[in-house]
Design an enzyme around this catalytic site. Structure first.
Site, PDB file in Angstrom:
ATOM      1  N   ASP A 123      33.919  53.143  32.240  1.00  0.00           N
ATOM      2  CA  ASP A 123      33.930  54.610  32.210  1.00  0.00           C
ATOM      3  C   ASP A 123      33.956  55.176  30.784  1.00  0.00           C
ATOM      4  O   ASP A 123      33.357  56.205  30.509  1.00  0.00           O
ATOM      5  CB  ASP A 123      35.062  55.200  33.071  1.00  0.00           C
ATOM      6  CG  ASP A 123      36.437  54.677  32.684  1.00  0.00           C
ATOM      7  OD1 ASP A 123      36.495  53.763  31.836  1.00  0.00           O
ATOM      8  OD2 ASP A 123      37.439  55.160  33.214  1.00  0.00           O
ATOM      9  N   SER A 168      31.945  46.303  35.192  1.00  0.00           N
ATOM     10  CA  SER A 168      33.378  46.167  34.936  1.00  0.00           C
ATOM     11  C   SER A 168      33.959  45.305  36.032  1.00  0.00           C
ATOM     12  O   SER A 168      33.751  45.592  37.202  1.00  0.00           O
ATOM     13  CB  SER A 168      34.032  47.552  34.978  1.00  0.00           C
ATOM     14  OG  SER A 168      35.342  47.465  35.469  1.00  0.00           O
ATOM     15  N   ASP A 170      36.902  45.064  36.977  1.00  0.00           N
ATOM     16  CA  ASP A 170      38.055  45.674  37.664  1.00  0.00           C
ATOM     17  C   ASP A 170      37.694  46.467  38.914  1.00  0.00           C
ATOM     18  O   ASP A 170      38.554  46.817  39.691  1.00  0.00           O
ATOM     19  CB  ASP A 170      38.786  46.653  36.726  1.00  0.00           C
ATOM     20  CG  ASP A 170      39.502  45.930  35.613  1.00  0.00           C
ATOM     21  OD1 ASP A 170      39.599  44.697  35.710  1.00  0.00           O
ATOM     22  OD2 ASP A 170      39.950  46.582  34.663  1.00  0.00           O
ATOM     23  N   ARG A 205      55.725  24.490  46.437  1.00  0.00           N
ATOM     24  CA  ARG A 205      56.008  25.402  45.325  1.00  0.00           C
ATOM     25  C   ARG A 205      55.638  26.833  45.666  1.00  0.00           C
ATOM     26  O   ARG A 205      54.878  27.099  46.582  1.00  0.00           O
ATOM     27  CB  ARG A 205      55.185  24.994  44.102  1.00  0.00           C
ATOM     28  CG  ARG A 205      55.787  23.829  43.386  1.00  0.00           C
ATOM     29  CD  ARG A 205      55.226  23.662  41.993  1.00  0.00           C
ATOM     30  NE  ARG A 205      55.997  22.632  41.308  1.00  0.00           N
ATOM     31  CZ  ARG A 205      55.460  21.642  40.618  1.00  0.00           C
ATOM     32  NH1 ARG A 205      54.166  21.546  40.495  1.00  0.00           N
ATOM     33  NH2 ARG A 205      56.229  20.750  40.024  1.00  0.00           N
ATOM     34  N   ARG A 305      36.459  36.821  33.592  1.00  0.00           N
ATOM     35  CA  ARG A 305      35.272  37.497  33.082  1.00  0.00           C
ATOM     36  C   ARG A 305      34.135  36.530  32.827  1.00  0.00           C
ATOM     37  O   ARG A 305      33.033  36.935  32.514  1.00  0.00           O
ATOM     38  CB  ARG A 305      35.606  38.154  31.741  1.00  0.00           C
ATOM     39  CG  ARG A 305      36.233  39.481  31.919  1.00  0.00           C
ATOM     40  CD  ARG A 305      35.827  40.293  30.707  1.00  0.00           C
ATOM     41  NE  ARG A 305      36.642  41.478  30.610  1.00  0.00           N
ATOM     42  CZ  ARG A 305      37.034  42.006  29.460  1.00  0.00           C
ATOM     43  NH1 ARG A 305      36.703  41.430  28.326  1.00  0.00           N
ATOM     44  NH2 ARG A 305      37.733  43.092  29.441  1.00  0.00           N
ATOM     45  N   GLY A 580      16.072  29.707  60.204  1.00  0.00           N
ATOM     46  CA  GLY A 580      15.254  29.847  61.406  1.00  0.00           C
ATOM     47  C   GLY A 580      13.985  30.596  61.030  1.00  0.00           C
ATOM     48  O   GLY A 580      13.335  30.261  60.040  1.00  0.00           O
ATOM     49  N   ARG A 660       7.604  19.332  42.268  1.00  0.00           N
ATOM     50  CA  ARG A 660       8.664  18.588  42.946  1.00  0.00           C
ATOM     51  C   ARG A 660       9.084  19.434  44.137  1.00  0.00           C
ATOM     52  O   ARG A 660       8.971  20.661  44.104  1.00  0.00           O
ATOM     53  CB  ARG A 660       9.880  18.410  42.022  1.00  0.00           C
ATOM     54  CG  ARG A 660       9.627  17.513  40.830  1.00  0.00           C
ATOM     55  CD  ARG A 660       9.496  16.050  41.258  1.00  0.00           C
ATOM     56  NE  ARG A 660       9.316  15.164  40.123  1.00  0.00           N
ATOM     57  CZ  ARG A 660       8.135  14.879  39.574  1.00  0.00           C
ATOM     58  NH1 ARG A 660       7.042  15.446  40.045  1.00  0.00           N
ATOM     59  NH2 ARG A 660       8.049  14.037  38.569  1.00  0.00           N
TER      60      ARG A 660
END
Length: 787
Positions: A123, A168, A170, A205, A305, A580, A660
């Site tokens: 922004d 961005s 975020d 943990r 990122r 398909g 190929r």
């Protein structure tokens, strides 16, 4: 809802960029997919005969000028599609914030005749661009007074057009469902969470994961939803007073339920209701002090990122790059600076400043402690995510749950698709929250007939979101030959509603069951289908669960193959994909991998077309890009098989390139579900279960459920911008039953995009775009398909 203008279709090739110069820059924090956007802008610009320039190092390069601003060619953007970050660089720029800096930037642009700017950034970058545009004529006059440009130039370059794309990770920009890079960042987070889960299981943990998002909790929220985290902290929705106690209670309850690990996700900008930060260390210390659990903190940082962009981000950025060039070609001095974005599955243009103001309004609401308002301003997608997360993560005590005495059966039908398990989990948990008993059917309709059915509970589906394939087991068998036995099982187990998660067979199965209602009362119950198939060939829905994961598999493989091809020069690969008769995977895979051609059943092709493709590749081998990639859908043509095309290319390409071939096969059905499929599966399935509850209440009469109308057998699909329930009976007319595909495929509109980006001359209908919309504050009940 088409406007009257649409009677004359608008074609891309009729728009000319001759005499126009477009410059593209990336600014602010980098995001995966920016390169795909840059590539699309450059190629579309060149395609319409405009000159296209790179501005290196963001605004800094615009101010410094010189060789930071260079004209580029078609080949300049080759091989950047699969690269993360931005190849043209991005920098924080102090000078551009001053008028002197902008004056210098204006001079650099005018000298090259550039009056069209495409800005890819956050922004801040977009706000800066808008200010530059508003000052433009003043800046030119000042340059003329100083004698740096002549009066002619002031007239000729009087207006600056600006189009923004939001890059961005975020996803913090209002007005766009998804910003470029968000999906890829989620991929990185989910990869880490999946890896951490295995070690946490081993040691019992607790892990506290810190993800990016200084002012926006989107990444934290969606990754919590996608991995079934125990607790999530986000800036928009701080926990209530006393959250420390309730979190610890929740964690210890989960341990008591034999859950060996706890995952807590913290957004870096998380706060409590007094606007005090909640850090990952603070959360860890709390868990250790109160519960004595072995707890570790992992801060993901810049990993999020990095890495290659996901298929979703590549397609999103390519679509937006094209839309940006269109917007620049159509811009007039009176049109406001706009951003191009995606709403649902629809490309839209929105006034840049409206989006910025709304984005700033969210921040203001958060600063002033109006958190509910902040969540609402973030938009429908964010709100849906939050509500779904709250619904699925916390089991209410049995005493607080309503008791409906309804039994709902859930089954998987068709081939396995990644994300099916996330859908089953959501169905089970939402169903229990609504007060129903949920029964799981093993092995589809065949298992149903054999009585493989058992009640399933909240804890049974823990940890299912990240599992690929189908845990319940799935079969392609249709119910028609087992109707008697299935009806018996429905009666024995007193099943009052059916939820079928699957592909085309699931759709056929529901049609067969509703046809059998005349004979069997047992089938007179609400039934709903949630589309899940890698082929994405179910009528009534733009997307199906599993297709995104398969697309990423195809894209990753193509990336590797392209790398191998760049080592051995002049090689063309022919790759066969599944689907398909549906060309979705081949077509979208080609767009995401930057292929030269994709052969699909929906667009008939003949030997002349194959010949043209070979010639096209021969021309390409004369440039610096000496490799080719061709995708072929497995059933696109019964005579032009993969082998045939391989042999034809090998013969025709003799002396110019060698060939190929690769058949990707069942790897496309496997793998851990992508974040999109986990999230889509979870949300669409939760919504389907809520529909079942509503229908059960409507059809419960005199002590029993009786539903025999068409609208009680529905398919829940995503259509353009909305999630809609459609009676399967009404979808019959939209279906090609012979080839098991919808008669109209929405993604065929994107087919010319792939061709243009591969340098083919083609016709491209762009009637859909062009109307500037406004950022709508959606009413509360607008529950839509924003994923």
């Amino acid at each position: 809802s088409r406007s009257a203008m649409d009677h004359q279709p608008k074609f891309f090739e009729n728009l000319s960029g001759a005499g126009k110069a477009i410059a593209v820059l990336t600014s602010g924090g980098d995001a995966q997919g920016m390169n795909a956007a840059v590539r699309a802008v450059v190629r579309m610009g060149i395609y319409v005969n405009a000159k296209v320039y790179f501005i290196y190092e963001g605004y800094q390069g615009m101010v410094d000028g010189g060789d930071n601003i260079v004209e580029v060619s078609w080949e300049s953007v080759s091989s950047i599609l699969q690269v993360g970050g931005t190849v043209i660089g991005s920098a924080r720029c102090k000078p551009f914030r001053t008028r002197e800096g902008r004056l210098q930037a204006a001079l650099n642009l005018v000298q090259r005749g550039i009056t069209n700017l495409c800005v890819i950034g956050g922004d801040g970058s977009l706000t800066g661009a808008n200010l530059f545009r508003e000052e433009w004529s003043g800046l030119l006059e000042e340059l003329a007074q100083k004698g740096k440009i002549d009066a002619e130039a002031v007239k000729k370059y009087a207006y600056l057009n600006i189009v923004g794309m939001v890059g961005s990770i975020d996803n913090d920009f209002c007005g766009t469902d998804m910003t470029i890079g968000t999906d890829s960042a989620l991929h990185r987070i989910i990869e880490v969470v999946d890896a951490i889960m295995t070690t946490a299981q081993s040691h019992q943990r607790t892990f506290v994961l810190e993800v990016m998002g200084r002012h926006c909790g989107y990444l934290a929220l969606v990754s919590a939803l996608a991995c079934g985290a125990d607790w999530v902290f986000i800036p928009e929705y701080p926990p209530e007073e006393g959250w420390e106690d309730s979190m610890c209670v929740k964690l210890s309850e989960n341990r008591a339920r034999k859950k060996r690990l706890n995952i807590i996700i913290v957004a870096e900008g998380a706060i409590d209701c007094h606007n005090k930060p909640i850090t990952s260390e603070k959360v860890k210390d709390l868990v250790v002090q109160r519960l004595g659990f072995d707890t570790r903190v992992t801060i993901l940082g810049h990993v999020q990122r990095g890495g290659t962009p996901s298929a979703f981000d590549r397609i999103l950025a390519s679509r937006m790059g094209v839309e940006a060039v269109l917007a620049l070609l159509e811009a007039t001095p009176d049109t406001p600076a706009c951003v191009v974005s995606l709403s649902g599955n629809q490309a839209v243009r929105l006034p840049l400043m409206e989006c910025v103001q709304m984005t700033q309004a969210v921040q203001k609401a958060m600063d002033e402690g109006r958190f509910l308002e902040a969540v609402r301003l973030r938009g429908r997608s964010f709100e849906n995510n939050l509500n779904t997360y709250k619904l699925l993560s916390h089991k209410k005590p049995d005493a607080e749950l309503p008791k409906t005495n309804f039994n709902v059966a859930v089954l998987n039908v068709g081939a396995p698709a990644a994300g099916m398990n996330a859908a089953v989990r959501a169905a089970v948990r939402v169903g229990m929250t609504e007060g129903h008993k949920i029964f799981a059917v093993i092995d589809g309709f065949e298992g149903f007939a054999r009585g493989k059915i058992k009640e399933i509970s909240w804890g049974d589906v823990g940890g299912w979101t990240g599992q690929g394939g189908s845990i319940l087991g799935t079969k392609r068998t249709l119910p028609a030959k087992y109707l008697e036995k299935i009806a018996d099982q429905m009666r024995t187990n007193n099943i009052n509603a059916l939820m079928v998660i699957g592909g085309f067979e699931a759709y056929l199965g529901l049609l067969e069951l509703s046809a059998a209602r005349e004979k069997y009362d047992e089938f007179c119950v609400p039934m709903v289908m949630v589309p899940a198939t890698v082929s994405n060939n179910v009528p009534g829905s733009d997307f199906s669960i599993g297709a995104d994961t398969a697309l990423n598999t195809i894209t990753d493989t193509c990336d590797r193959i392209k790398q191998s091809a760049s080592g051995t020069k002049r090689r063309v690969f022919i790759i066969e994909t599944m689907g398909g008769y549906c060309g979705y995977l081949a077509n979208m895979g080609a767009l995401a991998a930057g292929a030269d051609a994709a052969y699909i059943f929906e667009e008939q092709f003949d030997i002349r077309e194959l010949q043209a493709n070979v010639e096209h590749l021969t021309e390409k081998m004369k440039t610096s890009i000496q490799r080719g990639l061709v995708l072929r859908n497995e059933n696109c043509n019964e005579n032009y098989t993969t082998d045939f095309i391989y042999q034809l290319y090998s013969e025709e390409g003799k002396g110019v390139f060698d060939c190929r071939k690769n058949v990707l096969g069942h790897m496309q059905q496997g793998g851990a579900p992508s974040p999109f499929d986990r999230n889509f599966g979870t949300k669409i399935s939760a919504k389907a279960m809520q529909w079942i509850s509503k229908k059960l209440q409507e059809t419960y009469r005199k002590g029993k459920v009786f539903a025999n109308t068409d609208d009680s057998v529905c398919l829940l699909g995503m259509r353009r911008r909305n999630l809609v329930f459609q009676p399967v009976a009404e979808l019959k007319s939209e279906t090609d039953f012979v080839h098991r595909i919808p008669k109209e495929q929405w993604w065929l509109k994107l087919r010319p995009l792939m061709k243009i980006l591969a340098k083919y001359k083609t016709s491209y209908d762009v009637s859909d775009s062009g109307q500037l919309e406004h950022v709508a504050m959606l009413p509360k009940e607008a529950e839509t398909g924003a994923i």
